[in-house]
Design an enzyme around this catalytic site. Structure first.
Site, PDB file in Angstrom:
ATOM      1  N   SER A  21     -35.291 -64.760 -29.796  1.00  0.00           N
ATOM      2  CA  SER A  21     -35.653 -64.189 -28.492  1.00  0.00           C
ATOM      3  C   SER A  21     -36.757 -63.160 -28.656  1.00  0.00           C
ATOM      4  O   SER A  21     -36.665 -62.280 -29.514  1.00  0.00           O
ATOM      5  CB  SER A  21     -34.433 -63.504 -27.867  1.00  0.00           C
TER       6      SER A  21
ATOM      7  N   GLU B 103     -37.950 -57.514 -28.265  1.00  0.00           N
ATOM      8  CA  GLU B 103     -36.866 -57.399 -29.253  1.00  0.00           C
ATOM      9  C   GLU B 103     -37.460 -57.534 -30.662  1.00  0.00           C
ATOM     10  O   GLU B 103     -36.959 -56.965 -31.617  1.00  0.00           O
ATOM     11  CB  GLU B 103     -35.842 -58.522 -28.999  1.00  0.00           C
TER      12      GLU B 103
ATOM     13  N   ARG C 247     -29.391 -54.299 -29.774  1.00  0.00           N
ATOM     14  CA  ARG C 247     -30.565 -54.677 -30.593  1.00  0.00           C
ATOM     15  C   ARG C 247     -31.379 -53.461 -31.042  1.00  0.00           C
ATOM     16  O   ARG C 247     -32.613 -53.491 -31.087  1.00  0.00           O
ATOM     17  CB  ARG C 247     -31.495 -55.632 -29.834  1.00  0.00           C
TER      18      ARG C 247
END
Ligand SMILES: Cc1cc2nc3c(=O)[nH]c(=O)nc-3n(C[C@H](O)[C@H](O)[C@H](O)COP(=O)(O)OP(=O)(O)OC[C@H]3O[C@@H](n4cnc5c(N)ncnc54)[C@H](O)[C@@H]3O)c2cc1C
Length: 327
Positions: free
Chosen positions: A232, A323, A182
């Site tokens: 998320s 994230e 990520r």
């Protein structure tokens, strides 16, 4: 008023005081002082150049599906780089018997790349089904699912680099992109804009590809909460954990063996499922999701993020890292 006039001299479609919540899947965000949905990379480049010349702040938004936008808005120019694409835009180029690549635009919706790859008997993007947003946004955050991510398939990225108030066009190899979980060079440097990318795909059988897509949709819908969210909130944790904590929570060892500790698990163990602040709630279905119940502000989400980080740190001595992008 003068700035708006100057922007409109360059691009007549620039608007003023536009609600950014309408451009985020979270449905949170105040007004952008100046706002443009860029039609193409040429317009995107002109808009950035003009903003630099006028000395105003600017930001790029793709599908707004990984971004928490401040409810106080943004005092500058927001450029949305997201456009629909048509079948003719997808042109696979043969490398050899097995391998193909496709030149994708950064403003394509990610689902277009998934669907067209399948329609053209090309495999490699099945994991991305159900992920909202644009190809540019996905490359920025190295989006991924089911142990695959977009960086795995990148050959080359066409980039606009803004350096010392000048705008340069460049090509980055996969190595230059510095992809990791990520993360990418683009996520670390907002002055790098993804215009297009060469994505590698493999010849396969449409039936097989469509089966994989169906399977991934089912896996996703069994786990993914409904409602306004940005996916998320935190990255899964990859790092050292105190031995005492592992003894107390043996599941952590199992997660570590698989490569990372689920942030959702850690949040859940802190008993935070279903906890709300204002109009925002930590999902009871998937604790790494925060849901906007309709009237949440960015402060409500911030308060939950803060609460989660403190409690996870307290219980597991683990620092969770966001994230999502804070805008
Ligand atoms: C229901 C749901 C499920 C999700 N599931 C997943 C998942 O399984 N896996 C996953 O990885 N993510 C997931 N996400 C998060 C999100 O969809 C992805 O991260 C997506 O790739 C973000 O793309 P975007 O265009 O919406 O980015 P945005 O939110 O618009 O932007 C994210 C960042 O990228 C930058 N950016 C956007 N376009 C460009 C560009 N052209 N050049 C340079 N920078 C750019 C923005 O400035 C911002 O900093 C999910 C989100 C939701 C709402």
């Amino acid at each position: 008023m003068k700035i708006l006039e100057e922007l409109r001299k360059c691009i007549p479609e620039v608007k003023e005081n536009i609600e950014l919540k309408d451009y985020s899947t979270f449905k949170i965000g105040g007004k952008a002082k100046y706002f443009l949905i860029s039609k193409n990379k040429k317009e995107l480049k002109s808009a950035i150049k003009k903003a630099i010349e006028l000395g105003i702040n600017w930001k790029i938004l793709g599908g707004g599906s990984n971004t928490l936008i401040n409810s106080n808005g943004f005092d500058g120019l927001v450029i949305v780089f997201k456009n629909s694409a048509v079948k003719d835009d997808f042109v696979p180029i043969k490398l050899d018997e097995e391998n193909y690549y496709v030149e994708t635009r950064g403003d394509w919706p990610l689902f277009f790349l998934v669907n067209e790859s399948a329609e053209n008997n090309l495999s490699g993007m099945e994991w991305a089904v159900g992920i909202p947003g644009t190809v540019g946004g996905a490359i920025n955050g190295n989006a991924g699912a089911f142990n695959q991510s977009i960086g795995d398939s990148i050959e080359e990225v066409e980039v606009l680099e803004i350096k010392n108030d000048f705008v340069f066009e460049k090509y980055f190899t996969k190595n230059d992109c510095d992809f990791s979980y990520r993360n990418s060079i683009f996520k670390k440097n907002n002055n790098l804009i993804i215009l297009s990318a060469k994505i590698k795909l493999e010849k396969s059988d449409t039936k097989k590809i469509k089966e994989k897509i169906k399977e991934n949709i089912e896996r996703r819908s069994s786990k993914q909460p409904k409602g306004f969210s940005v996916g998320s909130i935190f990255k899964n944790y990859i790092g050292v954990v105190d031995k005492e904590i592992i003894n107390q929570y043996p599941e952590i060892k199992t997660f570590q063996e698989k490569g990372s500790i689920s942030a959702g698990y850690l949040i859940e163990e802190c008993g935070l499922r279903g906890v709300s602040v204002g109009g925002a709630t930590i999902s009871s279905e998937h604790a790494n999701f925060i849901i906007n119940n309709g009237n949440a502000s960015s402060d409500d989400v911030w308060a939950l993020i803060d609460l989660i980080k403190k409690q996870v740190k307290n219980k597991f001595k683990i620092n969770l890292e966001e994230e999502i992008i804070i805008f």
